[in-house]
Design a protein around this motif. Structure first.
Motif, short mmCIF file in Angstrom:
data_model
loop_
_atom_site.label_atom_id
_atom_site.label_comp_id
_atom_site.label_asym_id
_atom_site.label_seq_id
_atom_site.Cartn_x
_atom_site.Cartn_y
_atom_site.Cartn_z
N UNK A 207 0.81 -1.22 0.00
CA UNK A 207 0.00 0.00 0.00
C UNK A 207 0.85 1.27 0.00
N UNK A 208 2.03 1.23 0.60
CA UNK A 208 2.86 2.43 0.72
C UNK A 208 3.56 2.78 -0.58
N UNK A 209 3.63 1.85 -1.53
CA UNK A 209 4.38 2.07 -2.76
C UNK A 209 3.50 2.63 -3.87
N UNK A 210 3.02 3.87 -3.64
CA UNK A 210 2.19 4.54 -4.64
C UNK A 210 3.06 5.44 -5.51
N UNK A 256 -3.67 -1.68 -8.40
CA UNK A 256 -3.75 -0.94 -7.14
C UNK A 256 -2.58 -1.28 -6.22
N UNK A 257 -2.09 -0.27 -5.51
CA UNK A 257 -1.08 -0.49 -4.48
C UNK A 257 -1.80 -0.93 -3.23
N UNK A 270 -1.18 -8.26 8.12
CA UNK A 270 -0.98 -7.75 6.76
C UNK A 270 0.49 -7.84 6.40
N UNK A 271 0.77 -7.73 5.09
CA UNK A 271 2.15 -7.77 4.60
C UNK A 271 2.23 -6.98 3.31
N UNK A 272 3.31 -6.22 3.16
CA UNK A 272 3.47 -5.43 1.94
C UNK A 272 3.87 -6.30 0.74
#
Length: 504
Positions: A207-210, A256-257, A270-272
């Motif tokens: 999610x952080x890699x936008x 989607x990120x 959760x996991x990136x």
């Protein structure tokens, strides 16, 4: 010295004596006037007679040393193979291996150090993915203006200078891909019925890699400023969202990120990335799209198959060492051949040490455990020191008595660790094999020095004999000529000389 070396020396000496006898006959023939001496053969024979024994002895010693060095090389290789093959048995890694099996599809796992046997319910809501953005359509060769594009991914950014040489979509894509400070964004051009689109993809999931794009210092703007886009990471486990700089030229998300979202035993996590290492201690879960929306059972169990394979491999490698040592010390009463290390004290020390380890027990008194307790025994017929594995008994021990197996192969004083430690002692610099090899190499160096000195002596002796016997040959030839002259004058046996004839 081996029997082969002794035979070789004797043969060389015999050949030299035969040549000497032939040379002696040459002297007799020369002295009686039958022919001149064969000086070359005579000199060679005499020199060989003086040096053949020493030459053969040095050569035999050299062959023996090299054969012994090769034998130690074969022994060291077998020992090193054994040591390498038992590393994970010696350090306890093998007996800490687990298998991981999922009941459904899309979820796989591996269990390593720190894993604990058990079953876990894993419910996957979504998998991690990376963001992909598509720009509005432009003409493929349209010049969009000049200025600076700042492209960022997950907090890292790069500046792209857009000028008259690269201000088309393809030029901008090439500049992004070629940038040395690219944070992990790949640019491509996709052409549809409406025109060409700039597509940006993030290399990293989560999610952080936008992806964000901003423009600055734009001039002659015919679309460059519309390439700005702001992406927002979800803070609730959902998908990323975007806001285009120009609503009439809006970007769209084709990917989607987002983080992987799942529950383990009802506990949300959760996991990136889709390689999850932090949810279950010692276990790595790997998620694919097929796992999304499923609830599966992940079973972690002791991997007895890998353990059995490792133990069988240990026995095989040990048997190879024993077989190698038997070959190197072989002896047959009906043959003159023998192993190069027959009677060698260094090999015998190694053999006794290894046999004592595998035949001994781990622990003390009534608590001591032997390899026989898990189905590994010495072969009875023939009793050659090799071992044999009863795989049924081993399998039973691994499943029903894992503590016994763990005791035998513990990392402190287990069978494998004792072997590992002993082999290191044998093969290390300064160890008994290295010490023996050092002595052999020193002897080979000494032999080379002696052979050089002997070659110099041989050359000197050859030169000396050549001069002496050439002079002798000349003298005998002169004497023979004089004898023939006197006989012609005065006569000899059954002949009358010229003077006798004149007198008559």
């Amino acid at each position: 010295m081996s029997s082969i070396s002794t035979t070789s020396t004797a043969a060389s000496t015999a050949a030299a004596n035969a040549a000497l006898q032939s040379a002696a006959q040459s002297i007799i023939s020369g002295s009686t006037g039958n022919s001149s001496m064969d000086v070359s053969t005579l000199v060679t024979a005499l020199v060989n007679a003086k040096t053949a024994g020493q030459t053969a002895a040095l050569s035999a010693r050299q062959t023996s040393d090299n054969t012994t060095l090769s034998a130690y090389g074969a022994l060291s290789s077998a020992l090193s193979a054994l040591q390498s093959g038992i590393t994970n048995l010696a350090n306890g890694t093998t007996l800490s291996t687990f298998s991981a099996t999922a009941s459904g599809t899309g979820l796989t796992a591996t269990a390593g150090a720190g894993a604990v046997a058990g079953s876990y319910s894993v419910a996957v809501t979504q998998i991690a993915s990376s963001q992909a953005l598509s720009s509005a359509a432009f003409g493929a060769t349209t010049q969009l203006g000049t200025g600076t594009l700042t492209v960022s991914l997950g907090g890292k950014s790069m500046n792209i200078n857009v000028d008259s040489t690269n201000n088309t979509l393809s030029g901008i894509a090439s500049a992004i891909n070629a940038s040395s400070s690219n944070p992990g964004v790949t640019a491509t051009i996709v052409t549809g019925t409406d025109g060409a689109h700039l597509v940006l993809r993030g290399a990293n999931t989560g999610a952080a890699n936008v992806i964000n794009v901003s423009t600055s210092n734009v001039t002659s703007d015919t679309g460059l400023s519309s390439l700005g886009v702001t992406s927002t990471a979800s803070t609730t486990g959902g998908q990323s969202s975007i806001t285009s700089a120009n609503s009439s030229s809006a970007w769209t998300q084709s990917g989607f990120a987002q983080d992987a979202e799942f529950k383990v035993g009802g506990i949300a996590a959760s996991s990136s990335t889709n390689s999850v290492t932090t949810a279950i201690s010692g276990v790595t879960m790997n998620l694919t799209a097929a796992s999304a929306g499923t609830t599966q059972t992940l079973t972690i169990a002791t991997d007895t198959t890998s353990q059995s394979t490792a133990i069988n491999n240990f026995v095989s490698l040990y048997n190879t060492v024993v077989t190698t040592m038997s070959t190197l010390t072989s002896f047959s009463s009906g043959s003159s051949s023998q192993g190069p290390l027959l009677g060698d004290s260094t090999l015998q020390t190694i053999k006794n040490t290894l046999a004592s380890i595998v035949g001994g027990s781990v622990g003390s008194g009534s608590t001591g455990t032997t390899l026989a307790s898990i189905g590994i025994t010495l072969k009875d017929n023939p009793a050659d020191g090799t071992m044999v594995v009863d795989n049924t008994a081993l399998s039973t021990a691994l499943t029903a008595n894992p503590a016994t197996v763990a005791s035998l192969f513990n990392s402190t004083n287990g069978i494998a660790e004792q072997l590992n430690s002993s082999i290191t002692t044998f093969t290390q610099t300064g160890g008994i094999i290295d010490t023996r090899n050092t002595a052999l190499n020193a002897d080979l160096k000494s032999i080379t020095t002696q052979q050089t000195a002997l070659a110099d002596y041989t050359a000197q002796l050859t030169s000396q004999y050549q001069a002496q016997f050439t002079a002798l040959n000349t003298l005998m030839a002169t004497m023979n000529n004089n004898s023939q002259y006197l006989t012609a004058l005065f006569g000899g046996t059954n002949s009358a000389g010229a003077l006798a004839t004149n007198k008559g």
